[in-house]
Design a protein around this motif. Structure first.
Motif, PDB file in Angstrom:
ATOM      1  N   GLY A 130       0.829  -1.195   0.000  1.00 42.72           N
ATOM      2  CA  GLY A 130       0.000   0.000   0.000  1.00 42.72           C
ATOM      3  C   GLY A 130       0.865   1.246   0.000  1.00 42.72           C
ATOM      4  O   GLY A 130       1.820   1.351   0.767  1.00 42.72           O
ATOM      5  N   MET A 131       0.531   2.200  -0.845  1.00 43.62           N
ATOM      6  CA  MET A 131       1.261   3.464  -0.928  1.00 43.62           C
ATOM      7  C   MET A 131       0.322   4.607  -0.543  1.00 43.62           C
ATOM      8  O   MET A 131      -0.755   4.756  -1.121  1.00 43.62           O
ATOM      9  N   ILE A 155      -1.625  -1.102  -4.129  1.00 45.68           N
ATOM     10  CA  ILE A 155      -2.784  -0.222  -3.984  1.00 45.68           C
ATOM     11  C   ILE A 155      -2.285   1.121  -3.476  1.00 45.68           C
ATOM     12  O   ILE A 155      -1.287   1.191  -2.755  1.00 45.68           O
ATOM     13  N   ALA A 156      -2.943   2.209  -3.860  1.00 47.33           N
ATOM     14  CA  ALA A 156      -2.416   3.529  -3.507  1.00 47.33           C
ATOM     15  C   ALA A 156      -3.516   4.551  -3.299  1.00 47.33           C
ATOM     16  O   ALA A 156      -4.587   4.484  -3.918  1.00 47.33           O
ATOM     17  N   LEU A 176       3.425  -5.299 -12.084  1.00 44.71           N
ATOM     18  CA  LEU A 176       2.465  -5.513 -11.010  1.00 44.71           C
ATOM     19  C   LEU A 176       1.149  -4.815 -11.307  1.00 44.71           C
ATOM     20  O   LEU A 176       1.141  -3.723 -11.881  1.00 44.71           O
ATOM     21  N   PRO A 177       0.026  -5.409 -10.911  1.00 41.69           N
ATOM     22  CA  PRO A 177      -1.257  -4.715 -11.031  1.00 41.69           C
ATOM     23  C   PRO A 177      -1.325  -3.565 -10.034  1.00 41.69           C
ATOM     24  O   PRO A 177      -0.729  -3.620  -8.954  1.00 41.69           O
ATOM     25  N   PHE A 178      -2.078  -2.541 -10.400  1.00 39.94           N
ATOM     26  CA  PHE A 178      -2.168  -1.316  -9.593  1.00 39.94           C
ATOM     27  C   PHE A 178      -3.622  -0.899  -9.472  1.00 39.94           C
ATOM     28  O   PHE A 178      -4.396  -0.988 -10.423  1.00 39.94           O
ATOM     29  N   GLU A 179      -3.987  -0.413  -8.271  1.00 42.35           N
ATOM     30  CA  GLU A 179      -5.353   0.067  -8.072  1.00 42.35           C
ATOM     31  C   GLU A 179      -5.344   1.281  -7.144  1.00 42.35           C
ATOM     32  O   GLU A 179      -4.733   1.256  -6.075  1.00 42.35           O
ATOM     33  N   GLU A 188      -6.198  -3.970   3.308  1.00 38.40           N
ATOM     34  CA  GLU A 188      -5.811  -5.090   2.459  1.00 38.40           C
ATOM     35  C   GLU A 188      -4.301  -5.223   2.324  1.00 38.40           C
ATOM     36  O   GLU A 188      -3.799  -6.245   1.852  1.00 38.40           O
ATOM     37  N   ALA A 189      -3.558  -4.185   2.730  1.00 40.04           N
ATOM     38  CA  ALA A 189      -2.117  -4.158   2.514  1.00 40.04           C
ATOM     39  C   ALA A 189      -1.357  -4.903   3.608  1.00 40.04           C
ATOM     40  O   ALA A 189      -1.713  -4.850   4.787  1.00 40.04           O
ATOM     41  N   ASP A 190      -0.292  -5.586   3.207  1.00 41.69           N
ATOM     42  CA  ASP A 190       0.619  -6.238   4.148  1.00 41.69           C
ATOM     43  C   ASP A 190       1.758  -5.303   4.540  1.00 41.69           C
ATOM     44  O   ASP A 190       2.346  -5.446   5.612  1.00 41.69           O
ATOM     45  N   VAL A 191       2.083  -4.401   3.637  1.00 46.23           N
ATOM     46  CA  VAL A 191       3.094  -3.368   3.873  1.00 46.23           C
ATOM     47  C   VAL A 191       2.508  -2.047   3.405  1.00 46.23           C
ATOM     48  O   VAL A 191       1.909  -1.976   2.325  1.00 46.23           O
ATOM     49  N   ILE A 192       2.650  -1.000   4.213  1.00 45.14           N
ATOM     50  CA  ILE A 192       2.181   0.331   3.824  1.00 45.14           C
ATOM     51  C   ILE A 192       3.337   1.313   3.941  1.00 45.14           C
ATOM     52  O   ILE A 192       3.989   1.387   4.987  1.00 45.14           O
TER      53      ILE A 192
END
Length: 319
Positions: A130-131, A155-156, A176-179, A188-192
């Motif tokens: 996650g960004m 995801i961002a 990578l897919p991006f949303e 939903e993120a494991d790393v942010i």
């Protein structure tokens, strides 16, 4: 004195170079072989900030200072908002040894610190990155994070959504897919990774799931804030330097609210040097408060000077 101008940095220092230099820097700090001097920061108005970060690395034989800051009007002028230069000195004599362009180095060392925290603290099976933030440095953060974990999706969120397609382009390069998502989807993120210049928290505790690792990289001044203080109370907190974390870093707000103490924060260098434990369980939230210390700048600048000398690219001047 040697000069390594900004225009040479991209061809000299790689993300891997920065990672190695910053990891060694953090470990030296943990072993008391290197220390930072007090930070000087000055608000110039209209969002502009200027200051000095400096330190001494006895192990590396380096002393120096980075002068620079954040100038939000630069983007409209065709320049990046972060502007800086690094000056290195002989720690025995005080004579200047090098002047190095610091703009790209700042982005590389910040991304390296974040990637080191992910490498050392995130779950090995982390799949979703996650960004939070999509400015100039976010792209460096994304690329660096992707080198230390095999993410399957990015995801961002950004305060200005029109900037998110730039991150989408980077993720496409990485395959990578991006949303683009609302903040509540960060669960939903494991790393942010948070990389904003916000004066108020955007990422709330409710947006973060158990087991997540956070690299909070944007808060480096009194008053800045990226995440809700309650999130630090839920997490095991790590940092580059505890003194900066509690005064100008993300932890300043949680400490002021009485939610955590300075004693609760672990230097990441202690984990690297084997002096402290990292993640303790799969459901533990870990949070790295990346305040950005002067020794990081000296480490990557020294690397740039060494590489420039080896390739005959450093400019020599008499002082």
């Amino acid at each position: 004195m040697l000069i390594v101008p900004e225009a040479l940095i991209a061809g000299l220092v790689t993300a891997e170079d920065a990672f190695g230099a910053i990891e060694a820097c953090f470990a030296a700090m943990a072993r008391d072989e290197a220390y930072n001097f007090p930070v000087i920061r000055e608000a110039l108005g209209e969002g502009r900030q200027y200051g000095f970060k400096s330190g001494l690395d006895r192990a590396g034989g380096v002393m120096g200072v980075k002068a620079g800051g954040y100038f939000p009007g630069n983007a409209a002028k065709g320049m990046i908002n972060h502007q800086s230069s690094v000056f290195l000195f002989n720690p025995e004599t005080g004579r200047p040894t090098a002047m190095v362009g610091g703009n790209l180095l700042t982005a590389l060392r910040t991304a390296a610190a974040s990637a080191i925290s992910i490498d050392r603290l995130a779950r090995k099976d982390a799949k979703v990155l996650g960004m939070v933030g999509a400015g100039h440095q976010a792209q460096f953060q994304l690329r660096a994070a992707a080198k230390v974990r095999e993410f399957e999706k990015v995801i961002a969120w950004n305060y200005h959504p029109d900037m998110l397609p730039k991150l989408g382009e980077v993720t496409a390069e990485l395959g990578l897919p991006f949303e683009a998502v609302p903040l509540d989807r960060m669960v939903e993120a494991d790393v942010i990774v948070t990389i904003t210049s916000s004066p108020a928290a955007s990422l709330m505790s409710a947006h973060v799931s158990p087991g997540t690792h956070l690299a909070c990289m944007g808060t480096d001044t009194i008053g800045k804030q990226e995440v809700e203080p309650a999130l630090l109370a839920r997490a095991r907190v790590f940092t580059d330097e505890v003194a900066q974390s509690v005064t100008i870093g993300e932890a300043q707000h949680a400490v002021a609210a009485g939610l955590i103490r300075a004693e609760d924060i672990t230097p990441i260098g202690a984990v690297i040097a084997g002096l402290a434990e990292g993640r303790q369980s799969d459901d533990q939230i870990t949070l790295f408060d990346g305040t950005g210390v002067g020794l990081q700048d000296l480490a990557v600048a020294s690397t740039a000077v060494r590489l420039a000398e080896e390739r005959g690219l450093a400019i020599k001047v008499e002082v």
